[in-house]
Design a protein around this motif. Structure first.
Motif, PDB file in Angstrom:
ATOM      1  N   GLU A  73      10.246  45.847  49.495  1.00 17.60           N
ATOM      2  CA  GLU A  73      11.502  46.540  49.820  1.00 17.60           C
ATOM      3  C   GLU A  73      11.992  46.172  51.220  1.00 17.60           C
ATOM      4  O   GLU A  73      13.174  45.985  51.456  1.00 17.60           O
ATOM      5  CB  GLU A  73      11.244  48.047  49.736  1.00 17.60           C
ATOM      6  N   LEU A  85      14.929  53.565  54.848  1.00 20.59           N
ATOM      7  CA  LEU A  85      14.588  54.106  53.528  1.00 20.59           C
ATOM      8  C   LEU A  85      14.700  55.624  53.544  1.00 20.59           C
ATOM      9  O   LEU A  85      14.219  56.280  54.467  1.00 20.59           O
ATOM     10  CB  LEU A  85      13.155  53.708  53.148  1.00 20.59           C
ATOM     11  N   GLU A  89      13.633  57.030  48.065  1.00 17.77           N
ATOM     12  CA  GLU A  89      13.099  55.658  47.986  1.00 17.77           C
ATOM     13  C   GLU A  89      11.608  55.628  48.340  1.00 17.77           C
ATOM     14  O   GLU A  89      10.818  54.947  47.695  1.00 17.77           O
ATOM     15  CB  GLU A  89      13.888  54.735  48.933  1.00 17.77           C
ATOM     16  N   LEU A  90      11.238  56.396  49.361  1.00 22.49           N
ATOM     17  CA  LEU A  90       9.829  56.420  49.776  1.00 22.49           C
ATOM     18  C   LEU A  90       8.938  57.046  48.698  1.00 22.49           C
ATOM     19  O   LEU A  90       7.833  56.577  48.444  1.00 22.49           O
ATOM     20  CB  LEU A  90       9.675  57.169  51.105  1.00 22.49           C
TER      21      LEU A  90
END
Length: 202
Positions: A73, A85, A89-90
């Motif tokens: 990513e 992020l 997303e994490l």
């Protein structure tokens, strides 16, 4: 005899293995049976510290999978890139909410230059350890593993490491797995090469 800034390179590592084998019959058995273990070195810096945070209380395989997704990513993996992020997303990458928060706080501190991981290289073990555990989410185990594998300090002994405790129980033929306090007491004869002893037990 090394000082706090000695870095374990192949030569120092071989010397440590040899001295420990002379000093401890159980470690001598390990060397005789399996040979010298690898040095297991990690690159100092933000990516390695993030990886170790991901390894807290999960299997090594799931931590590696999450770290690989993170690197795919964000490349290169920098504190600034990490901060782009969001939580969703994490979580998708494999961070728990807590680990996302801890890593974000670390990244922010590095971006704002409140802290520089390179400072640690010039500090004695205790001071470097204190500086790391001052961060929320970086406990004793995380600091120990960073000092042992990334900064390659010769006398770090991660008493909170379950795999180490299990290995010491097995090699030393103890009736039960030693507590962190017991592990600390047992480690006295292996100073100042306890990081070498840890690698032999693992």
């Amino acid at each position: 005899m090394q000082n706090s800034h000695t870095i374990l390179d192949e030569e120092a590592f071989s010397q440590g293995v040899r001295l420990l084998a002379e000093r401890d019959e159980h470690l001598a058995e390990v060397v005789k049976t399996y040979g010298r273990p690898p040095l297991w070195v990690r690159e100092p810096g933000f990516p390695t510290l993030v990886y170790i945070i991901l390894e807290q209380q999960v299997s090594l395989a799931s931590a590696k999978a999450a770290f690989d997704r993170l690197k795919a990513e964000i490349h290169p993996l920098t504190p600034k890139g990490f901060l782009k992020l969001d939580d969703a997303e994490l979580l998708r990458i494999g961070f728990s909410r807590q680990k996302a928060l801890y890593t974000r706080l670390l990244a922010e501190s590095l971006v704002r230059r409140h802290f520089d991981l390179r400072y640690l290289q010039d500090l004695p073990d205790d001071s470097a350890h204190k500086m790391l555990v001052a961060f929320k989410g970086i406990g004793r185990w995380t600091a120990d593993i960073y000092l042992l594998s990334a900064l390659r300090r010769p006398d770090i002994w991660p008493t909170g490491d379950l795999a180490l405790a299990t290995a010491v129980q097995e090699v030393k033929r103890l009736r039960k797995r030693p507590s962190p306090e017991k592990l600390e007491a047992l480690s006295a004869p292996w100073r100042p090469w306890r990081a070498v002893a840890a690698r032999l037990f693992w």
